[in-house]
Design an enzyme around this catalytic site. Structure first.
Site, PDB file in Angstrom:
ATOM      1  N   HIS A 158       0.821  -1.223   0.000  1.00 50.90           N
ATOM      2  CA  HIS A 158       0.000   0.000   0.000  1.00 50.90           C
ATOM      3  C   HIS A 158       0.855   1.273   0.000  1.00 50.90           C
ATOM      4  CE1 HIS A 158      -3.572  -2.370   0.472  1.00 50.90           C
ATOM      5  NE2 HIS A 158      -3.241  -2.807   1.670  1.00 50.90           N
ATOM      6  N   ASP A 193      -2.808 -10.586  -2.470  1.00 50.35           N
ATOM      7  CA  ASP A 193      -3.323 -10.127  -1.174  1.00 50.35           C
ATOM      8  C   ASP A 193      -4.809  -9.782  -1.331  1.00 50.35           C
ATOM      9  OD1 ASP A 193      -1.961  -8.647   1.523  1.00 50.35           O
ATOM     10  OD2 ASP A 193      -3.837  -7.739   0.848  1.00 50.35           O
ATOM     11  N   HIS A 195      -6.278  -7.275  -0.386  1.00 48.28           N
ATOM     12  CA  HIS A 195      -6.407  -5.849  -0.690  1.00 48.28           C
ATOM     13  C   HIS A 195      -5.678  -5.515  -1.982  1.00 48.28           C
ATOM     14  CE1 HIS A 195      -6.586  -6.158   3.793  1.00 48.28           C
ATOM     15  NE2 HIS A 195      -7.640  -5.393   3.596  1.00 48.28           N
ATOM     16  N   ASP A 282      -4.165 -12.810   3.454  1.00 48.83           N
ATOM     17  CA  ASP A 282      -5.391 -12.341   4.097  1.00 48.83           C
ATOM     18  C   ASP A 282      -6.649 -12.599   3.267  1.00 48.83           C
ATOM     19  OD1 ASP A 282      -4.439 -10.471   2.328  1.00 48.83           O
ATOM     20  OD2 ASP A 282      -4.405  -8.801   3.751  1.00 48.83           O
TER      21      ASP A 282
HETATM   22 ZN   LIG Z   1      -3.967  -7.116   2.738  1.00 44.81          ZN
END
Ligand SMILES: [Zn+2]
Length: 341
Positions: A158, A193, A195, A282
């Protein structure tokens, strides 16, 4: 498989995380890496320490003012009257026509996109060691290893060129990809991931030499919200070199693996000579963040498909939070990868 790991991560233990306005302990805890390491060690993977690269790898994808901020913010913050133990901004600029200020509070808002990336007294040391692990794993592959895994904590995907966010400070995945570019004309990044890898996308968005592909929970209803949509395909020279494959919240193995097939088809068409996998765990059905519902068998199968590309590959740990399955999901992924070779 060689695993690059530094215990310096444990010095970073973020306390600030705001959920629906309520301050909670961060899900990004040292125990994550402890469990991943224990599982990998039990599975007989070989653990080595990263080489001391200093800031050189980070400098290849991050701006000088951002690195300076990460390095000095905690010390400067501690001198401010009544300051908290962690650097947490209280305002964020809409950056259009904004100017970079001198005041630390202003710089914090500039460089920290959300409240999930507080900077504690030793965050910098942990983030630097994490980036050195990614660089060391990339060097192993440059030196001829077919694959290497960097057990990075804090995670990185991120983080933009000059912005922290979502538990991330230095973008380890981007650092590994950029390092591979020394010997490879085209490098692909596959982010699995839960995200979207928004920082990684941002760093390479206008480049055609690094393809970025991300499979993640649909950001219409999931962090990072503003990025990760299917219409984001790159810009300028990078037009067509970013692929986002958002999945409906709660999707299980079958759609996730089908998205993997689409991702691998795009990567094959790009014809890279090296690959970086942003290995978030995740997406697990057991993960407390509950974005997708991937099983251990799903991770194993995805890893086998990726390994089937036959590319020199750096695996970089991203997210994956505390659950009973965390360590085992890593082991399933690594064994699936080795089986797919
Ligand atoms: Zn993540």
């Amino acid at each position: 498989m060689k695993i690059v790991y530094s215990d310096k991560h444990a010095q970073h233990d973020p306390q600030t995380f705001i959920v629906r306005g309520v301050r909670q302990r961060s899900a990004e805890q040292p125990e994550r890496a402890t469990r991943l390491l224990a599982a990998a060690t039990n599975a007989k993977h070989e653990v080595i320490a990263p080489k001391a690269h200093g800031t050189a790898p980070a400098e290849t994808v991050h701006t000088p003012e951002y690195i300076d901020f990460l390095q000095t913010a905690a010390t400067e913050w501690a001198k401010l009257p009544g300051a908290s133990a962690e650097v947490v901004p209280n305002m964020h600029p809409a950056r259009a026509h904004a100017s970079y200020p001198k005041a630390l509070a202003g710089r914090a808002g500039w460089h920290q996109v959300d409240l999930a990336c507080p900077i504690g007294p030793h965050t910098w040391e942990a983030a630097l060691a994490s980036s050195e692990s990614a660089a060391t794993a990339a060097d192993l592959v440059l030196d001829g290893a077919r694959e290497a895994y960097a057990l990075c904590r804090p995670p990185g995907h991120h983080a933009y060129a000059d912005m922290a966010g979502g538990f991330c400070f230095l973008n380890n995945t981007a650092i590994a990809a950029q390092r591979l570019r020394a010997a490879h004309q085209r490098v692909a990044i596959l982010d699995v991931d839960v995200h979207h890898g928004n920082g990684t996308q941002g760093i390479f968005y206008e480049r055609s030499d690094v393809l970025t592909v991300s499979i993640h929970a649909d950001p219409m209803n999931y962090y990072p919200y503003y990025w990760g949509h299917a219409h984001e395909t790159g810009a300028g020279k990078g037009q067509g070199f970013n692929l986002n494959l958002p999945q409906p919240i709660g999707s299980g193995d079958a759609p996730w693996l089908a998205a993997g097939d689409s991702a691998l088809a795009r990567i094959k068409a790009f014809a890279p000579t090296a690959l970086v996998v942003a290995l978030g765990l995740d997406a697990s059905e057991s993960d407390p963040l509950q974005g997708l519902k991937v099983t251990g068998a799903g991770f194993h199968a995805m890893a086998g498909k990726i390994a089937g590309l036959g590319l020199p590959t750096v695996l970089v740990q991203e997210g994956g939070y505390l659950s009973d399955d965390l360590g085992q999901n890593l082991v399933r992924f690594l064994s699936g990868f080795e089986a797919g070779r």
